[in-house]
Design a protein around this motif. Structure first.
Motif, PDB file in Angstrom:
ATOM      1  N   VAL A  95      52.157  32.847   7.032  1.00 36.66           N
ATOM      2  CA  VAL A  95      53.062  33.803   6.398  1.00 36.66           C
ATOM      3  C   VAL A  95      53.663  33.171   5.149  1.00 36.66           C
ATOM      4  N   ALA A  96      54.166  34.018   4.265  1.00 33.66           N
ATOM      5  CA  ALA A  96      54.834  33.538   3.055  1.00 33.66           C
ATOM      6  C   ALA A  96      56.319  33.369   3.347  1.00 33.66           C
ATOM      7  N   ALA A  97      56.856  32.220   2.938  1.00 37.36           N
ATOM      8  CA  ALA A  97      58.289  31.947   3.106  1.00 37.36           C
ATOM      9  C   ALA A  97      58.748  31.087   1.929  1.00 37.36           C
ATOM     10  N   ALA A  98      59.639  31.622   1.109  1.00 37.36           N
ATOM     11  CA  ALA A  98      60.229  30.876  -0.010  1.00 37.36           C
ATOM     12  C   ALA A  98      59.166  30.255  -0.918  1.00 37.36           C
ATOM     13  N   GLU A  99      58.279  31.074  -1.450  1.00 36.32           N
ATOM     14  CA  GLU A  99      57.236  30.658  -2.393  1.00 36.32           C
ATOM     15  C   GLU A  99      56.272  29.636  -1.811  1.00 36.32           C
ATOM     16  N   ALA A 100      56.085  29.652  -0.501  1.00 35.90           N
ATOM     17  CA  ALA A 100      55.143  28.751   0.164  1.00 35.90           C
ATOM     18  C   ALA A 100      54.452  29.498   1.297  1.00 35.90           C
ATOM     19  N   VAL A 101      53.290  29.020   1.644  1.00 33.98           N
ATOM     20  CA  VAL A 101      52.563  29.544   2.798  1.00 33.98           C
ATOM     21  C   VAL A 101      52.844  28.587   3.951  1.00 33.98           C
ATOM     22  N   VAL A 102      53.330  29.126   5.067  1.00 30.31           N
ATOM     23  CA  VAL A 102      53.657  28.284   6.214  1.00 30.31           C
ATOM     24  C   VAL A 102      52.820  28.715   7.418  1.00 30.31           C
ATOM     25  N   PRO A 103      52.387  27.754   8.230  1.00 33.45           N
ATOM     26  CA  PRO A 103      51.608  28.100   9.421  1.00 33.45           C
ATOM     27  C   PRO A 103      52.491  28.755  10.484  1.00 33.45           C
ATOM     28  N   ASP A 104      51.892  29.665  11.212  1.00 34.30           N
ATOM     29  CA  ASP A 104      52.598  30.363  12.295  1.00 34.30           C
ATOM     30  C   ASP A 104      51.710  30.317  13.545  1.00 34.30           C
ATOM     31  N   PRO A 105      51.551  29.129  14.146  1.00 37.21           N
ATOM     32  CA  PRO A 105      50.634  29.004  15.283  1.00 37.21           C
ATOM     33  C   PRO A 105      51.039  29.823  16.508  1.00 37.21           C
ATOM     34  N   ARG A 106      52.345  30.087  16.680  1.00 35.78           N
ATOM     35  CA  ARG A 106      52.795  30.874  17.833  1.00 35.78           C
ATOM     36  C   ARG A 106      52.793  32.371  17.539  1.00 35.78           C
ATOM     37  N   ARG A 107      52.522  32.731  16.281  1.00 39.72           N
ATOM     38  CA  ARG A 107      52.457  34.132  15.846  1.00 39.72           C
ATOM     39  C   ARG A 107      53.768  34.872  16.096  1.00 39.72           C
ATOM     40  N   ARG A 108      54.868  34.231  15.752  1.00 36.43           N
ATOM     41  CA  ARG A 108      56.176  34.814  15.999  1.00 36.43           C
ATOM     42  C   ARG A 108      57.006  35.036  14.728  1.00 36.43           C
ATOM     43  N   LEU A 109      56.615  34.435  13.610  1.00 33.78           N
ATOM     44  CA  LEU A 109      57.399  34.568  12.381  1.00 33.78           C
ATOM     45  C   LEU A 109      57.298  35.994  11.850  1.00 33.78           C
ATOM     46  N   SER A 110      58.375  36.450  11.247  1.00 33.02           N
ATOM     47  CA  SER A 110      58.380  37.808  10.717  1.00 33.02           C
ATOM     48  C   SER A 110      57.649  37.857   9.373  1.00 33.02           C
ATOM     49  N   ARG A 130      40.430  25.555   1.319  1.00 34.96           N
ATOM     50  CA  ARG A 130      40.010  25.332  -0.070  1.00 34.96           C
ATOM     51  C   ARG A 130      39.426  26.606  -0.677  1.00 34.96           C
ATOM     52  N   LEU A 131      38.621  27.329   0.096  1.00 35.89           N
ATOM     53  CA  LEU A 131      38.070  28.594  -0.396  1.00 35.89           C
ATOM     54  C   LEU A 131      39.176  29.606  -0.697  1.00 35.89           C
ATOM     55  N   ALA A 132      40.153  29.695   0.184  1.00 31.69           N
ATOM     56  CA  ALA A 132      41.265  30.630  -0.024  1.00 31.69           C
ATOM     57  C   ALA A 132      42.062  30.252  -1.266  1.00 31.69           C
ATOM     58  N   GLU A 133      42.281  28.965  -1.481  1.00 31.88           N
ATOM     59  CA  GLU A 133      42.999  28.519  -2.675  1.00 31.88           C
ATOM     60  C   GLU A 133      42.205  28.846  -3.931  1.00 31.88           C
ATOM     61  N   PRO A 176      48.287  34.899  -2.228  1.00 29.81           N
ATOM     62  CA  PRO A 176      49.216  35.880  -2.815  1.00 29.81           C
ATOM     63  C   PRO A 176      48.744  37.319  -2.627  1.00 29.81           C
ATOM     64  N   ARG A 177      47.458  37.527  -2.731  1.00 25.02           N
ATOM     65  CA  ARG A 177      46.916  38.875  -2.570  1.00 25.02           C
ATOM     66  C   ARG A 177      47.041  39.360  -1.130  1.00 25.02           C
ATOM     67  N   ALA A 178      46.662  38.525  -0.168  1.00 31.50           N
ATOM     68  CA  ALA A 178      46.702  38.920   1.247  1.00 31.50           C
ATOM     69  C   ALA A 178      48.135  39.099   1.741  1.00 31.50           C
ATOM     70  N   LEU A 179      49.036  38.261   1.245  1.00 34.61           N
ATOM     71  CA  LEU A 179      50.428  38.324   1.694  1.00 34.61           C
ATOM     72  C   LEU A 179      51.282  39.230   0.813  1.00 34.61           C
ATOM     73  N   ARG A 180      50.671  39.782  -0.231  1.00 34.47           N
ATOM     74  CA  ARG A 180      51.334  40.695  -1.166  1.00 34.47           C
ATOM     75  C   ARG A 180      52.593  40.079  -1.767  1.00 34.47           C
ATOM     76  N   PRO A 209      51.815  32.169  -7.656  1.00 40.22           N
ATOM     77  CA  PRO A 209      51.177  31.171  -6.797  1.00 40.22           C
ATOM     78  C   PRO A 209      52.079  30.744  -5.640  1.00 40.22           C
ATOM     79  N   LEU A 210      51.448  30.293  -4.565  1.00 40.73           N
ATOM     80  CA  LEU A 210      52.176  29.840  -3.376  1.00 40.73           C
ATOM     81  C   LEU A 210      51.769  28.408  -3.047  1.00 40.73           C
ATOM     82  N   ASP A 211      52.723  27.614  -2.586  1.00 38.09           N
ATOM     83  CA  ASP A 211      52.469  26.236  -2.169  1.00 38.09           C
ATOM     84  C   ASP A 211      51.840  26.249  -0.775  1.00 38.09           C
ATOM     85  N   VAL A 212      50.703  25.582  -0.610  1.00 41.30           N
ATOM     86  CA  VAL A 212      49.996  25.580   0.680  1.00 41.30           C
ATOM     87  C   VAL A 212      50.048  24.218   1.362  1.00 41.30           C
TER      88      VAL A 212
END
Length: 94
Positions: free
Chosen positions: A30-45, A59-62, A68-72, A76-79
């Motif tokens: 998910v996107a959070a504060a201009e960064a992409v963060v992992p959500d392994p428990r699938r609980r983040l809003s 690497r392919l996604a970057e 940015p497109r998928a998360l609307r 750019p987002l920090d990964v």
């Protein structure tokens, strides 16, 4: 044989390789504060994107600027948090 039929399990598309897979085989991010963060428990809003637990897919996604497109999200987002999570999952050490 699993308890849940294959067709009843949710299927998602990896934003890196664009291959479809069962959601349990993918990492939600998910996107959070201009960064992409992992959500392994699938609980983040928020809106999520899905990625294989493989640094090649990251690497392919970057390269495709898929996050940015998928998360609307504009811009750019920090990964780095996702990269660190994948390195731990793959057992990579520096």
């Amino acid at each position: 044989m699993s308890a849940v039929p294959e067709r009843a399990r949710p299927v998602r598309t990896c934003v890196g390789c664009r291959c479809r897979a069962v959601a349990s085989e993918l990492l939600r991010v998910v996107a959070a504060a201009e960064a992409v963060v992992p959500d392994p428990r699938r609980r983040l809003s928020g809106r999520g994107a899905w990625l294989h637990l493989d640094s090649k897919c990251l690497r392919l996604a970057e390269r495709r600027r898929a996050f940015p497109r998928a998360l609307r999200v504009p811009g750019p987002l920090d990964v780095s948090a996702v990269r660190t999570h994948l390195d731990v999952a793959e057992g990579v050490t520096d």
